[in-house]
Design an enzyme around this catalytic site. Structure first.
Site, mmCIF file in Angstrom:
data_model
loop_
_atom_site.group_PDB
_atom_site.id
_atom_site.type_symbol
_atom_site.label_atom_id
_atom_site.label_comp_id
_atom_site.label_asym_id
_atom_site.label_seq_id
_atom_site.Cartn_x
_atom_site.Cartn_y
_atom_site.Cartn_z
ATOM 1 C CE1 TYR A 135 21.796 11.988 -53.413
ATOM 2 C CE2 TYR A 135 21.919 9.774 -54.313
ATOM 3 C CZ TYR A 135 22.456 11.035 -54.167
ATOM 4 O OH TYR A 135 23.644 11.336 -54.775
ATOM 5 C CE LYS A 186 23.501 26.974 -47.294
ATOM 6 N NZ LYS A 186 24.684 27.863 -47.387
ATOM 7 C CG ASP A 218 28.234 27.538 -47.788
ATOM 8 O OD1 ASP A 218 28.274 26.963 -46.679
ATOM 9 O OD2 ASP A 218 27.786 28.699 -47.934
ATOM 10 C CG ASP A 242 26.727 12.208 -54.812
ATOM 11 O OD1 ASP A 242 27.501 11.280 -55.109
ATOM 12 O OD2 ASP A 242 26.094 12.874 -55.663
ATOM 13 C CG ASP A 246 32.263 12.720 -57.210
ATOM 14 O OD1 ASP A 246 32.134 11.636 -56.610
ATOM 15 O OD2 ASP A 246 31.898 12.895 -58.395
HETATM 16 C C1 IPM Z 1 27.799 7.622 -55.798
HETATM 17 C C2 IPM Z 1 27.098 7.847 -57.106
HETATM 18 C C3 IPM Z 1 25.622 7.495 -56.929
HETATM 19 C C4 IPM Z 1 25.050 8.453 -55.899
HETATM 20 C C5 IPM Z 1 24.775 7.496 -58.224
HETATM 21 C C6 IPM Z 1 25.352 6.572 -59.264
HETATM 22 C C7 IPM Z 1 23.337 7.143 -57.960
HETATM 23 O O1 IPM Z 1 27.274 9.154 -57.543
HETATM 24 O O2 IPM Z 1 27.775 6.491 -55.285
HETATM 25 O O3 IPM Z 1 28.388 8.580 -55.292
HETATM 26 O O4 IPM Z 1 24.633 9.573 -56.238
HETATM 27 O O5 IPM Z 1 25.025 8.079 -54.732
HETATM 28 MG MG MG Z 2 28.663 10.266 -56.385
#
Ligand code: IPM
Ligand code: MG
Length: 347
Positions: A135, A186, A218, A242, A246
């Protein structure tokens, strides 16, 4: 206590408004000051993180953040895109540690993407490093190859101090929970990950009471859907965290449910739902405000020293869900503010 409220873009303002109503109902000595961030700030001030907003974030005791991201800004140069606001806040405020809890709600097992008996066991915490990795690594950019092809490149990097700092938080977190820490990397392919693994192992000597395991990312993605109940605390880098967070949200039932805390070394924090600005449903009153309301609870617990108030909010959310309150993402028809009403009623 001063709370900076940065609602941002898309559904950000809608969900932040509900979290604010909940905080205001608590009878605590809190002052709120709002500032623009993301695409909204770019449109008003020409920058996604204007100096006034950064200033407010710096001197506030905690930050409540909605979401950033606006398709109108997709064509802007990267430095002016809405996402730079949250990345800039994380970097400027040194918010290196991101805590993303995921816990099954018994009433919502049907909303999980997993079989209910598998989803029922979920009670995990992802500890994601937030200010390093690909990042922020340099060099990065676009260039032309020898044969004139366009090429994009980024740099994945961590130094040992960054790894041991987040690893320690992972071990401390595991200590307060079930005592199990899974470090995700990884290391079979990446040098950055091999260093990560080495440093996590070195750090573990200070935490003999915590059971440490390692998993390739993975495999971790697979285990998260196969047997998520086996995880207690996961510690991982910025990019892997990240993605896995999700994924964990859909295992619980909806991305509209998961809160997060981003902390600096002194425990000051920014609190935000893990979901984005959801431009497709923005302004329609359809968004689920629970992730932001639960983020406000984390703020009370981690930055404001009000654990009882945090418990009250979390119980009120559980009560609202148990009473059948559902927004569209959970298969129901409540609006954003109606869901807020249900939480307030339960409070
Ligand atoms: C998160 C989001 C952010 C990230 C984006 C909006 C930059 O996806 O907080 O998970 O990738 O960290
Ligand atoms: Mg995110």
């Amino acid at each position: 206590m001063l709370i900076a409220v940065l609602p941002g873009d898309g559904i950000g303002p809608e969900v932040a408004a509900e979290a604010l109503r909940v905080l205001q109902a608590l009878d605590l000595d809190l002052t709120f000051e709002e500032a623009p961030v993301g695409g909204a700030a770019y449109k008003a001030h020409g920058h996604p993180l204007p100096p006034g907003t950064l200033d407010l974030a710096r001197h506030a005791d905690a930050i409540l953040f909605g979401a950033v991201g606006d398709p109108d800004c997709d064509a802007l140069e990267r430095a002016l895109r809405p996402e730079q606001a949250i990345l800039g806040l994380r970097r400027e405020l040194g918010l290196f540690a991101n805590l993303r809890p995921a816990k099954a709600f018994p009433e919502l097992l049907g909303a999980s993407a997993l079989k209910p008996e598998i989803a029922a066991g979920i009670d995990l915490m992802i500890v994601r490093e937030l200010t390093g990795d690909v990042y922020f690594g340099t060099p990065r950019g676009r260039r032309s190859t020898d044969v004139g092809l366009r090429e994009g490149y980024d740099t994945m990097r961590y130094d040992e101090a960054e790894v041991s700092r987040i690893a320690r938080l992972g071990f401390e977190t595991a200590r307060k929970r079930k005592g199990r820490l899974c470090s995700v990397d990884k290391a079979n392919v990446l040098e950055t990950s091999q260093l990560w693994r080495d440093v996590v192992i070195e750090t573990s000597t200070d935490y003999p009471d915590v059971a440490l395991t390692h998993m390739y990312v993975d495999n971790a993605a697979m285990q998260l859907v196969r047997d998520p109940g086996a995880f207690d605390v996961i510690v991982t880098g910025n990019l892997f965290g990240d993605i896995l967070s999700d994924q964990a949200s859909m295992c619980v039932g909806s991305i509209g449910l998961l809160p997060s805390a981003s902390l600096d070394a002194a425990g000051k924090g920014l609190y935000e739902p893990i979901h984005g600005s959801a431009p497709d449903i923005a302004g329609k009153g359809k968004a689920n405000p629970l992730a932001t309301i639960l983020s406000a609870a984390m703020m009370l617990r981690y930055s404001l020293g009000e654990p009882e108030a945090a418990d009250r909010i979390e119980k009120a959310v559980a009560t609202a869900l148990a009473g059948g309150a559902r927004t569209a993402d959970l298969g129901g028809s409540l609006s954003t503010s109606e869901m807020g009403d249900r939480v307030l009623a339960a409070l």
